[in-house]
Design a protein around this motif. Structure first.
Motif, PDB file in Angstrom:
ATOM      1  N   PRO A   1       0.995  -1.169   0.083  1.00 16.37           N
ATOM      2  CA  PRO A   1       0.096  -0.155  -0.057  1.00 16.37           C
ATOM      3  C   PRO A   1       0.840   1.268   0.097  1.00 16.37           C
ATOM      4  N   PRO A   2       0.394   2.569  -0.174  1.00 17.18           N
ATOM      5  CA  PRO A   2       1.111   3.478  -0.606  1.00 17.18           C
ATOM      6  C   PRO A   2       1.719   4.470   0.581  1.00 17.18           C
ATOM      7  N   PHE A   3       1.152   4.441   1.713  1.00 14.11           N
ATOM      8  CA  PHE A   3       0.852   5.487   2.780  1.00 14.11           C
ATOM      9  C   PHE A   3       2.428   5.641   3.236  1.00 14.11           C
ATOM     10  N   TYR A   4       3.215   4.521   3.510  1.00 12.55           N
ATOM     11  CA  TYR A   4       4.548   4.813   4.022  1.00 12.55           C
ATOM     12  C   TYR A   4       5.438   5.457   2.981  1.00 12.55           C
ATOM     13  N   PHE A   5       5.462   5.336   1.652  1.00 12.24           N
ATOM     14  CA  PHE A   5       6.321   5.695   0.595  1.00 12.24           C
ATOM     15  C   PHE A   5       5.873   7.128   0.257  1.00 12.24           C
ATOM     16  N   LEU A   6       4.439   7.414   0.369  1.00 12.46           N
ATOM     17  CA  LEU A   6       4.074   8.777   0.120  1.00 12.46           C
ATOM     18  C   LEU A   6       4.672   9.889   1.165  1.00 12.46           C
ATOM     19  N   SER A   7       4.434   9.137   2.459  1.00 16.04           N
ATOM     20  CA  SER A   7       4.954   9.982   3.651  1.00 16.04           C
ATOM     21  C   SER A   7       6.465  10.083   3.521  1.00 16.04           C
ATOM     22  N   LEU A   8       7.023   9.359   3.388  1.00 14.68           N
ATOM     23  CA  LEU A   8       8.708   9.303   3.206  1.00 14.68           C
ATOM     24  C   LEU A   8       8.931  10.371   2.013  1.00 14.68           C
ATOM     25  N   LYS A   9       8.280  10.368   0.856  1.00 12.31           N
ATOM     26  CA  LYS A   9       8.751  11.280   0.048  1.00 12.31           C
ATOM     27  C   LYS A   9       8.370  12.588   0.486  1.00 12.31           C
ATOM     28  N   VAL A  10       7.446  12.883   1.031  1.00  9.84           N
ATOM     29  CA  VAL A  10       7.141  14.233   1.736  1.00  9.84           C
ATOM     30  C   VAL A  10       8.229  14.704   2.731  1.00  9.84           C
ATOM     31  N   SER A  70      -6.516   2.629  12.313  1.00  9.31           N
ATOM     32  CA  SER A  70      -6.596   1.240  11.588  1.00  9.31           C
ATOM     33  C   SER A  70      -6.454   1.663  10.095  1.00  9.31           C
ATOM     34  N   LEU A  71      -6.878   2.704   9.718  1.00  7.16           N
ATOM     35  CA  LEU A  71      -6.839   2.969   8.375  1.00  7.16           C
ATOM     36  C   LEU A  71      -5.414   3.139   7.928  1.00  7.16           C
ATOM     37  N   PHE A  72      -4.692   3.959   8.821  1.00  4.39           N
ATOM     38  CA  PHE A  72      -3.331   4.320   8.593  1.00  4.39           C
ATOM     39  C   PHE A  72      -2.708   2.847   8.391  1.00  4.39           C
ATOM     40  N   SER A  73      -3.041   1.905   9.365  1.00  2.00           N
ATOM     41  CA  SER A  73      -2.210   0.625   9.457  1.00  2.00           C
ATOM     42  C   SER A  73      -2.368  -0.072   7.904  1.00  2.00           C
ATOM     43  N   ALA A  74      -3.698   0.221   7.562  1.00  2.00           N
ATOM     44  CA  ALA A  74      -4.027  -0.877   6.531  1.00  2.00           C
ATOM     45  C   ALA A  74      -3.510  -0.190   5.122  1.00  2.00           C
ATOM     46  N   TYR A  75      -3.158   1.128   5.189  1.00  2.00           N
ATOM     47  CA  TYR A  75      -2.500   1.601   3.965  1.00  2.00           C
ATOM     48  C   TYR A  75      -1.053   1.600   4.279  1.00  2.00           C
ATOM     49  N   ASN A  76      -0.466   0.996   5.225  1.00  2.00           N
ATOM     50  CA  ASN A  76       0.949   0.891   5.576  1.00  2.00           C
ATOM     51  C   ASN A  76       1.662  -0.431   4.904  1.00  2.00           C
ATOM     52  N   HIS A  77       0.755  -1.355   5.161  1.00  7.48           N
ATOM     53  CA  HIS A  77       1.370  -2.889   4.884  1.00  7.48           C
ATOM     54  C   HIS A  77       0.021  -4.073   4.842  1.00  7.48           C
ATOM     55  N   LEU A  78       0.131  -5.010   3.885  1.00  9.75           N
ATOM     56  CA  LEU A  78      -0.930  -5.857   3.998  1.00  9.75           C
ATOM     57  C   LEU A  78      -1.131  -6.676   5.361  1.00  9.75           C
TER      58      LEU A  78
END
Length: 467
Positions: free
Chosen positions: A50-59, A155-163
């Protein structure tokens, strides 16, 4: 005392960021975040992330710069945030001792500090899954709306971080739904709204998730059951049994925690054994914080002296972890290797790969030509790596350039290379948790690359054209 422990454990993690070592998955992260936001999402749709970690790291990197230490800092912040849960929510709603044992357990788990500086999503998964668990528990016990809101958000942040973080919060949701139905129907309305909110919030990633799952069903890299995952599972059962052996511990918080800790492993191992290999021990690290809380809850009903002994043991383990992880992170062999290898290579050299060995070298030598003879859609994260059919490889390479072939030592050297080149050797070095071997100006072997979950042995061979 909680503040002192928090400060010391935080400094342990910070002390590990001052190096430039990385391994393949981290090279993937650093290469991926060089793209724009839409391209990152497009690439991740073809991968298992999922994209959240990578998008956050880019910012984060857009603000502080693109470098290995900076990306390590981002993970350190996640580790500090995980510790801070003990200093804030746990301390507030439980007690000082629970807070202390929670933080010490987080620090004492063998791979905790390792993930605190990994350029991967695991550390932030640990934080969000732990926060989700705590707020779900507090919501069940106190019926306060703000606990429910934080629970769903985390929970949403968790789900958008890793399966597997998504699986972890799925287990948490299942537990509180069952609890509400059979134990406390006053919670049902809020929980149903939470269920709907979670589903609606994850809709944007549902289709990519289904496509990823379908692709992984036939093409995931894992080939069998990882022995370490069985060891970790057995350890979890033993610790859970020891905690539940005391009658006073058979209460909601501990039962809830044990179910979360063991269920994710049971599900992962079941799928791996009976359906398709899809689980390794590092994936269960997403519930590390829940495990730490369960241990802390399990010590609440023991004598003060026993608690002191446990704290001393955990402190010793934490110190041992920072020493071992420090030796690993500050291994000088990579730096020494590059000092040597830089003398025999140039920007006109070409690197060829027939497996996933390309990530490390393509990161450290971005100006060189890097050629893969096989293709996966997510390779597009590596802008400087291009795919060429192995049958056309010889005609596509300038014969006047120096050519290096890099491979996992378990991979057979392709016949097309043996046919067109003589292969010689160069030197050795360790790359993060992997060892690389090079003997002379010719064969560069990355051997003994091992994390606590896998072993990678790579070789870099100097290709001399046959006459």
């Amino acid at each position: 005392m909680p503040y002192i422990i928090f400060g010391i454990l935080s400094l342990f993690s910070v002390s590990l960021i001052f190096n430039n070592n990385l391994w393949f998955d981290e090279a993937y992260t650093l290469s991926l975040i060089q793209h724009n936001f839409s391209k990152i999402i497009e690439i991740l749709k073809t991968d298992m992330h999922p994209p959240f970690y990578f998008l956050s790291l880019k910012v984060f990197c857009m603000i502080f710069g693109y470098s290995i230490p900076v990306t390590k800092v981002f993970s350190v912040i996640g580790y500090v945030a995980t510790l801070s849960l003990g200093l804030t929510i746990v301390k507030k709603h439980f007690d000082n001792t629970t807070s202390i044992i929670y933080m010490l357990t987080v620090g004492a788990v063998p791979m905790s500090l390792y993930f605190s500086v990994q350029q991967r999503s695991y550390q932030w998964c640990i934080f969000f899954v732990t926060l989700s668990f705590i707020e779900a528990l507090l919501f069940i016990e106190k019926h306060k709306t703000h606990h429910c809101v934080i629970f769903v958000t985390a929970s949403l942040f968790s789900a958008y971080n890793h399966l597997y973080a998504m699986l972890a919060v799925g287990i948490i949701f299942a537990f509180i739904n069952i609890y509400a139905i059979f134990k406390d129907r006053k919670l049902l309305k809020a929980i149903i709204i939470s269920d709907i909110s979670m589903v609606v919030g994850y809709i944007p990633w549902i289709i990519p998730l289904l496509n990823q799952t379908k692709s992984a069903a036939g093409n995931f890299w894992l080939k069998g059951v990882e022995p370490l995952s069985l060891i970790v599972f057995a350890s979890g059962i033993i610790v859970s049994a020891l905690i539940l052996a005391k009658k006073e511990n058979r209460k909601l918080p501990i039962i809830f925690g044990i179910i979360c800790v063991l269920s994710i492993q049971v599900i992962g191992l079941f799928i791996t054994i009976f359906i398709r290999p899809f689980y390794i021990a590092r994936y269960c690290n997403v519930i590390l914080g829940i495990f730490a809380l369960t241990v802390a809850f399990g010590t609440r009903n023991i004598k003060v002296k026993a608690k002191q002994i446990i704290c001393i043991c955990l402190s010793i383990l934490s110190i041992g972890c920072v020493v071992v992880t420090g030796i690993f992170e500050y291994n000088p062999s990579m730096k020494n290797f590059f000092n040597r290898f830089d003398k025999v290579t140039s920007s006109s050299d070409t690197f060829i790969y027939s497996d996933s060995a390309f990530g490390i070298m393509s990161y450290y030598y971005p100006k060189n030509t890097h050629i893969c003879t096989y293709y996966e859609s997510w390779f597009s994260a590596f802008d400087n790596v291009r795919y060429i059919n192995k049958k056309k490889i010889n005609s596509k390479i300038n014969s006047s350039n120096t050519v290096w072939f890099v491979k996992n030592t378990l991979t057979k050297t392709p016949k097309y290379l043996k046919k067109n080149y003589k292969l010689k050797s160069v030197d050795t070095f360790k790359c993060g948790n992997r060892q690389i071997i090079l003997k002379n100006p010719c064969e560069f072997v990355l051997a003994g690359i091992s994390t606590y979950v896998s072993n990678f042995n790579f070789a870099l061979l100097w290709c001399i054209p046959r006459q």
